[in-house]
Write an enzyme that holds these catalytic residues in place. Structure first.
Site, short mmCIF file in Angstrom:
data_model
loop_
_atom_site.label_atom_id
_atom_site.label_comp_id
_atom_site.label_asym_id
_atom_site.label_seq_id
_atom_site.Cartn_x
_atom_site.Cartn_y
_atom_site.Cartn_z
N TYR A 51 8.91 -15.13 -9.05
CA TYR A 51 7.88 -16.17 -9.17
C TYR A 51 8.34 -17.28 -10.12
O TYR A 51 7.70 -18.34 -10.19
CB TYR A 51 6.54 -15.61 -9.66
CG TYR A 51 5.91 -14.56 -8.77
CD1 TYR A 51 6.44 -14.26 -7.52
CD2 TYR A 51 4.80 -13.85 -9.19
CE1 TYR A 51 5.87 -13.28 -6.71
CE2 TYR A 51 4.22 -12.88 -8.39
CZ TYR A 51 4.77 -12.60 -7.16
OH TYR A 51 4.20 -11.64 -6.37
N HIS A 109 10.30 -4.91 -6.07
CA HIS A 109 9.48 -5.87 -5.32
C HIS A 109 9.43 -5.55 -3.80
O HIS A 109 8.35 -5.53 -3.21
CB HIS A 109 10.02 -7.27 -5.55
CG HIS A 109 9.03 -8.36 -5.33
ND1 HIS A 109 9.04 -9.54 -6.03
CD2 HIS A 109 7.98 -8.47 -4.47
CE1 HIS A 109 8.05 -10.32 -5.62
NE2 HIS A 109 7.40 -9.69 -4.68
N1 LIG Z 1 4.24 -7.66 -4.07
C1 LIG Z 1 4.34 -8.63 -3.17
O1 LIG Z 1 5.21 -8.62 -2.30
C2 LIG Z 1 3.38 -9.75 -3.20
C3 LIG Z 1 2.56 -9.90 -4.30
N2 LIG Z 1 1.63 -10.92 -4.35
C4 LIG Z 1 0.75 -10.97 -5.54
O2 LIG Z 1 -0.60 -11.00 -5.09
C5 LIG Z 1 -1.26 -12.12 -5.69
C6 LIG Z 1 -2.39 -12.62 -4.83
O3 LIG Z 1 -1.93 -12.98 -3.55
P1 LIG Z 1 -1.89 -14.49 -3.04
O4 LIG Z 1 -0.82 -14.53 -2.01
O5 LIG Z 1 -1.80 -15.37 -4.19
O6 LIG Z 1 -3.25 -14.65 -2.22
P2 LIG Z 1 -4.81 -14.37 -2.46
O7 LIG Z 1 -5.25 -13.51 -1.34
O8 LIG Z 1 -5.06 -13.95 -3.85
O9 LIG Z 1 -5.42 -15.81 -2.18
C7 LIG Z 1 -5.14 -16.90 -3.01
C8 LIG Z 1 -5.69 -18.15 -2.34
O10 LIG Z 1 -7.11 -18.04 -2.21
C9 LIG Z 1 -7.75 -19.10 -2.92
N3 LIG Z 1 -8.92 -18.51 -3.59
C10 LIG Z 1 -8.92 -17.67 -4.65
N4 LIG Z 1 -10.17 -17.30 -4.95
C11 LIG Z 1 -10.99 -17.91 -4.07
C12 LIG Z 1 -12.39 -17.91 -3.89
N5 LIG Z 1 -13.20 -17.20 -4.68
N6 LIG Z 1 -12.89 -18.67 -2.89
C13 LIG Z 1 -12.07 -19.40 -2.10
N7 LIG Z 1 -10.74 -19.44 -2.21
C14 LIG Z 1 -10.19 -18.68 -3.20
C15 LIG Z 1 -6.71 -19.61 -3.90
O11 LIG Z 1 -6.91 -21.00 -4.15
P3 LIG Z 1 -7.16 -21.57 -5.65
O12 LIG Z 1 -5.98 -21.15 -6.47
O13 LIG Z 1 -7.25 -23.04 -5.43
O14 LIG Z 1 -8.45 -20.95 -6.11
C16 LIG Z 1 -5.41 -19.40 -3.15
O15 LIG Z 1 -5.19 -20.44 -2.22
C17 LIG Z 1 -0.12 -13.13 -5.87
O16 LIG Z 1 -0.49 -14.19 -6.72
C18 LIG Z 1 0.96 -12.23 -6.38
O17 LIG Z 1 0.73 -11.97 -7.75
C19 LIG Z 1 1.50 -11.79 -3.29
C20 LIG Z 1 2.32 -11.69 -2.19
C21 LIG Z 1 3.32 -10.66 -2.05
O1 LIG Z 2 4.65 -13.32 -3.56
C1 LIG Z 2 5.37 -12.31 -3.46
O2 LIG Z 2 5.38 -11.38 -4.27
C2 LIG Z 2 6.25 -12.22 -2.34
O3 LIG Z 2 6.91 -11.23 -2.11
C3 LIG Z 2 6.27 -13.44 -1.52
O4 LIG Z 2 7.52 -13.99 -1.53
C4 LIG Z 2 5.79 -13.17 -0.17
O5 LIG Z 2 6.61 -12.22 0.39
C5 LIG Z 2 5.75 -14.42 0.61
O6 LIG Z 2 4.83 -15.17 0.44
C6 LIG Z 2 6.84 -14.70 1.58
O7 LIG Z 2 6.56 -15.88 2.26
#
Ligand SMILES: NC(=O)C1=CN([C@@H]2O[C@H](COP(=O)(O)OP(=O)(O)OC[C@H]3O[C@@H](n4cnc5c(N)ncnc54)[C@H](OP(=O)(O)O)[C@@H]3O)[C@@H](O)[C@H]2O)C=CC1
Ligand SMILES: O=C(O)C(=O)[C@@H](O)[C@H](O)C(=O)CO
Length: 279
Positions: A51, A109
């Site tokens: 990140y 990861h």
């Molecule tokens: N281990 C892995 O491989 C992965 C881990 N992750 C982790 O998971 C976390 C969360 O996943 P993420 O992909 O960010 O997606 P989320 O499902 O948490 O959604 C985030 C999105 O939803 C919006 N949002 C948040 N709260 C609200 C609400 N109450 N109403 C309307 N819209 C909302 C945010 O916009 P805004 O910011 O404008 O509120 C943003 O665009 C990541 O930040 C990361 O830490 C994610 C992907 C892969």
């Molecule tokens: O956000 C994470 O932790 C991820 O692993 C991302 O890279 C996720 O896999 C993704 O959004 C790929 O497009």
């Protein structure tokens, strides 16, 4: 269950029942958003080497009014660091960037099939825990065979498996596998990110019935499944909304109807851990 509650992990440590996702939160704006999240009540920040914001996470913790010892931080080792010595170095570098002397939870990861070294990375994490560099160790995006491989090799079960989990991809089978092995399921993209199913009938109807927002319904569904969601929001009001989940309870029928939104191809970007590569 209340916002201040924690889940006990299989290693005796604990984690708050809701965490805060930090992907894409970088620079001064990112620090401000994470600091606001802490001051709004979050006590678990979810970051990763990939990140590019571990320094910002450390800054947010130090800048906030919350005592650092009350904040848990998760980070994740990327695929390019799976070789044993690189994984150890990865943990040490994360500690330096976070400005910390111990990581609360460190995950692998992704398994990265083309690298084929996640078992080595796991040995490095087990050893890092013995050296006191990490309190809890876990994995992310592991399926059953990945979990069994690291457990068979080391005799140590991950404390956490962080997997994609949202209404379009409820992961019933993987949740059962994690439960059976004593591993806590965490949900990434718990709201469904850019494909949030806010307007889907079971979500909208439950929101109307409970006077909650669709996001709250989805996060409450996560809690009632026994999963630990890490929603991300840059917006302080939405951060508060996403933590305000303890004044209502979904019925079993509502939980089942939301789970019924699941689809075989419900993954957000096709991130099948047996195929997907992230370095
Ligand atoms: N281990 C892995 O491989 C992965 C881990 N992750 C982790 O998971 C976390 C969360 O996943 P993420 O992909 O960010 O997606 P989320 O499902 O948490 O959604 C985030 C999105 O939803 C919006 N949002 C948040 N709260 C609200 C609400 N109450 N109403 C309307 N819209 C909302 C945010 O916009 P805004 O910011 O404008 O509120 C943003 O665009 C990541 O930040 C990361 O830490 C994610 C992907 C892969
Ligand atoms: O956000 C994470 O932790 C991820 O692993 C991302 O890279 C996720 O896999 C993704 O959004 C790929 O497009």
């Amino acid at each position: 269950m209340r916002g201040v509650d924690s889940y006990e992990l299989n290693d005796g440590n604990s984690l708050p029942v809701v965490g805060f996702g930090t992907v894409s939160l970088r620079g001064d704006e990112g620090v401000a958003a994470m600091r606001a999240a802490l001051e709004n009540g979050y006590r678990l920040l979810d970051t990763a080497v990939n990140y590019g914001n571990e320094e910002a996470v450390g800054q947010a913790v130090r800048a906030s009014s919350v005592a650092p010892e009350d904040v848990r931080i998760t980070t994740k080792i990327p695929g390019r660091h799976h070789e044993y010595s690189l994984a150890v170095k990865s943990v040490e570098e994360s500690l330096r960037r976070l400005g910390s002397d111990c990581i609360d939870l460190c995950l692998i990861h992704w398994p990265n099939p083309s690298v084929g070294k996640y078992v080595e990375a796991w040995r490095a994490l087990v050893d890092a825990r013995e050296r006191g560099l990490v309190r809890s160790i876990g994995v992310s995006n592991f399926t059953e065979h990945h979990l069994r491989a690291v457990i068979d090799d080391s005799g140590v079960a991950p404390a956490v498996n962080q997997i994609e989990l949202h209404p379009y991809f409820p992961q019933a089978a993987m949740r059962r596998v994690n439960d059976g092995l004593g591993i806590r399921t965490q949900s990434w993209s718990p709201l469904g990110k850019h494909s949030a199913p806010f307007a889907e009938r079971p979500v909208a109807e439950a929101a109307a019935a409970h006077g909650a927002t669709p996001a709250q319904v989805i996060l409450r569904w996560q809690l009632q499944l026994g999963a630990l969601p890490v929603p991300k929001s840059a917006d302080p009001q939405r951060q508060q909304e996403n933590l305000d989940l303890f004044g209502f309870e979904l019925t079993d029928a509502e939980v089942a109807a939301i789970s019924g939104l699941g689809k075989d191809d419900g993954r957000l970007f096709g991130g099948d851990p047996d195929v997907h590569e992230e370095f």
